[in-house]
Design an enzyme around this catalytic site. Structure first.
Site, PDB file in Angstrom:
ATOM      1  N   GLU A 109     -26.760 -26.596 -24.726  1.00  0.00           N
ATOM      2  CA  GLU A 109     -28.073 -26.082 -26.215  1.00  0.00           C
ATOM      3  C   GLU A 109     -28.005 -27.655 -27.195  1.00  0.00           C
ATOM      4  O   GLU A 109     -28.149 -27.720 -28.413  1.00  0.00           O
ATOM      5  CB  GLU A 109     -26.817 -25.358 -26.860  1.00  0.00           C
ATOM      6  CG  GLU A 109     -26.480 -23.972 -26.608  1.00  0.00           C
ATOM      7  CD  GLU A 109     -26.143 -23.178 -27.950  1.00  0.00           C
ATOM      8  OE1 GLU A 109     -26.057 -21.625 -27.929  1.00  0.00           O
ATOM      9  OE2 GLU A 109     -25.670 -23.419 -28.793  1.00  0.00           O
ATOM     10  N   GLU A 156     -25.705 -16.544 -22.785  1.00  0.00           N
ATOM     11  CA  GLU A 156     -24.707 -16.578 -23.698  1.00  0.00           C
ATOM     12  C   GLU A 156     -25.537 -15.380 -24.299  1.00  0.00           C
ATOM     13  O   GLU A 156     -26.536 -15.512 -24.490  1.00  0.00           O
ATOM     14  CB  GLU A 156     -24.499 -17.562 -24.887  1.00  0.00           C
ATOM     15  CG  GLU A 156     -23.966 -18.587 -24.017  1.00  0.00           C
ATOM     16  CD  GLU A 156     -23.516 -19.025 -25.756  1.00  0.00           C
ATOM     17  OE1 GLU A 156     -23.937 -18.999 -26.805  1.00  0.00           O
ATOM     18  OE2 GLU A 156     -23.295 -20.895 -25.571  1.00  0.00           O
TER      19      GLU A 156
END
Length: 429
Positions: A214, A321
């Site tokens: 991320e 995720e």
């Protein structure tokens, strides 16, 4: 600029990585990964909150400090007695994930775990308060995975300076600083080289190394530019850790950009064995958290075309995720001391969409209707994500947010023990 011998090595290593980041400069043999990506579906779960702390996964670790300023792993080490902090961490590492968990994960029909690890497990610089000791647990986890036939995605979840400013990067900041300092980037490259070197012959278990979780592409062009170069450097560092080709898959993250932003980044056949990680959540904006139940399901299903297109024409695409939860009600999900958008306590002026009562906490308190909805959101996402290369749910266990917990879903019935056994196979039409 302070530069230790280790960092001087890191700088040299990173520069060497640059020189071999383009695969046309290398002799390339057939790529044979430890799992048939693109043919069999990835079905996995994250081991979140274990080797990288997250306040919402284990709120007791933070509440027990008695200090509301301790909001991440950085302040966990900086703002309390280091011996007390170390004792709490060791007790947590010893108990949060054990060999028994891997047996349960295998019994649940899953074939991958994603293990987040922070840079500080490998090296800590002057003035950095992180407490080390994670690596023996990582090695145990890899051994337990191998014994249970589970593949490991080794995920560098936090980089020096923080790549996103999120508490789960190790350091909660107003904005990321990883990209602003070349030493940060060099240190990160050196850690990836170390991982690639260590696991180059263990690709049957450590089948993927994820170069960085991320990076906050929304921060601006500088971070995107640094990230793009870092992906190329990581490819060279992971694919040729010793000058000989490794069969470990290189995983990169979309940096919160549309998948199409990364079109033609690493085209075949010049690049081989690259996977894209994308994270799909439906609760981190006022608009998303306000969707009706049916619109949440439709939103999940609507990802199919984008995922399929990128997976078929660009890179193996894995949703690394996601969660059946559709609210941000879990305590500290938005950060320790921060409220929820869903009930209007977040503090952004949004009035909220309802009460958090019965939406999180123990699954034993969930209504039958809510558990049925969680089953529907779980299935809608599994069906959709398997149109690409698969999925890895966040996360295996939580202290008090069962709506996010795979193991709680198994216990209370909204997740099946066989992930191919669907109650709503036509939920996406």
């Amino acid at each position: 600029m302070w530069l230790s011998a280790a960092h001087a090595f890191a700088l040299a290593a990173a520069l060497f990585g640059l020189s071999r980041a383009h695969p046309m400069w290398n002799t390339q043999g057939p790529f044979t990964p430890g799992f048939p990506y693109g043919q069999e579906k990835v079905r996995g779960v994250n081991l979140g909150g274990w080797l990288v702390l997250e306040p919402w996964i284990t709120p007791s670790l933070f509440d027990n400090t008695g200090n509301p300023a301790i909001v991440d792993e950085w302040t966990f080490g900086a703002l309390q007695d280091p011996n007390q902090a170390r004792a709490a961490l060791v007790a947590h590492w010893d108990s949060w994930i054990t060999e028994a968990d891997f047996g349960m994960i295998a019994a649940a029909g899953l074939n991958h775990v994603r293990i987040p690890i922070g840079y500080w497990a490998f090296e800590v610089g002057p003035g950095e308060p992180y407490i080390q000791g994670q690596l023996p647990y990582l090695h145990n986890a890899i051994q337990w995975a191998a014994q249970n036939g589970i593949k490991v995605i080794l995920d560098l979840h936090g980089a020096p300076g923080s790549q996103n400013g999120f508490d789960n990067s190790g350091q909660r900041l107003a904005s990321p600083t990883w990209q602003t300092n070349q030493t940060n980037i060099d240190r990160t490259n050196a850690i990836i080289m170390r991982l690639a070197h260590e696991f180059r012959y263990k690709f049957d278990t450590v089948s993927i190394i994820e170069a960085l979780n991320e990076p906050a592409g929304f921060d601006g062009q500088q971070l995107l530019d640094v990230t793009r170069q870092y992906w190329y450097d990581s490819y060279g560092n992971i694919r040729w850790p010793t000058g000989q080709q490794s069969n470990v898959v290189v995983m990169i993250h979309d940096a919160f950009q549309p998948l199409s932003f990364w079109n033609h980044l690493m085209p075949s056949p010049q690049w081989t064995g690259v996977a894209m990680d994308t994270h799909i959540y439906q609760m981190f904006t006022d608009e998303l958290v306000s969707l009706s139940d049916q619109d949440h399901i439709q939103s999940a299903c609507s990802n199919a075309a984008t995922l399929t297109t990128f997976n078929e024409n660009q890179l193996w695409t894995i949703v690394g995720e996601w969660t059946p939860a559709m609210t941000d009600c879990a305590k500290y999900l938005n950060g320790r001391g921060v409220g929820a958008r869903f009930d209007g306590s977040f503090g952004d002026g949004f009035a909220g969409d309802g009460s958090c009562a019965g939406m999180t906490g123990s699954g034993a308190t969930f209504s039958s209707d809510y558990k049925n909805f969680l089953r529907q959101t779980w299935e809608a996402q599994v069906i959709t994500f398997e149109k690409a290369s698969g999925w890895v749910q966040w996360t295996w266990k939580t202290e008090q947010a069962d709506d996010w917990s795979y193991s709680a879903g198994l216990k209370y019935g909204w997740i099946p023990w066989d992930p191919t056994q669907l109650m709503f196979p036509n939920i996406c039409g």
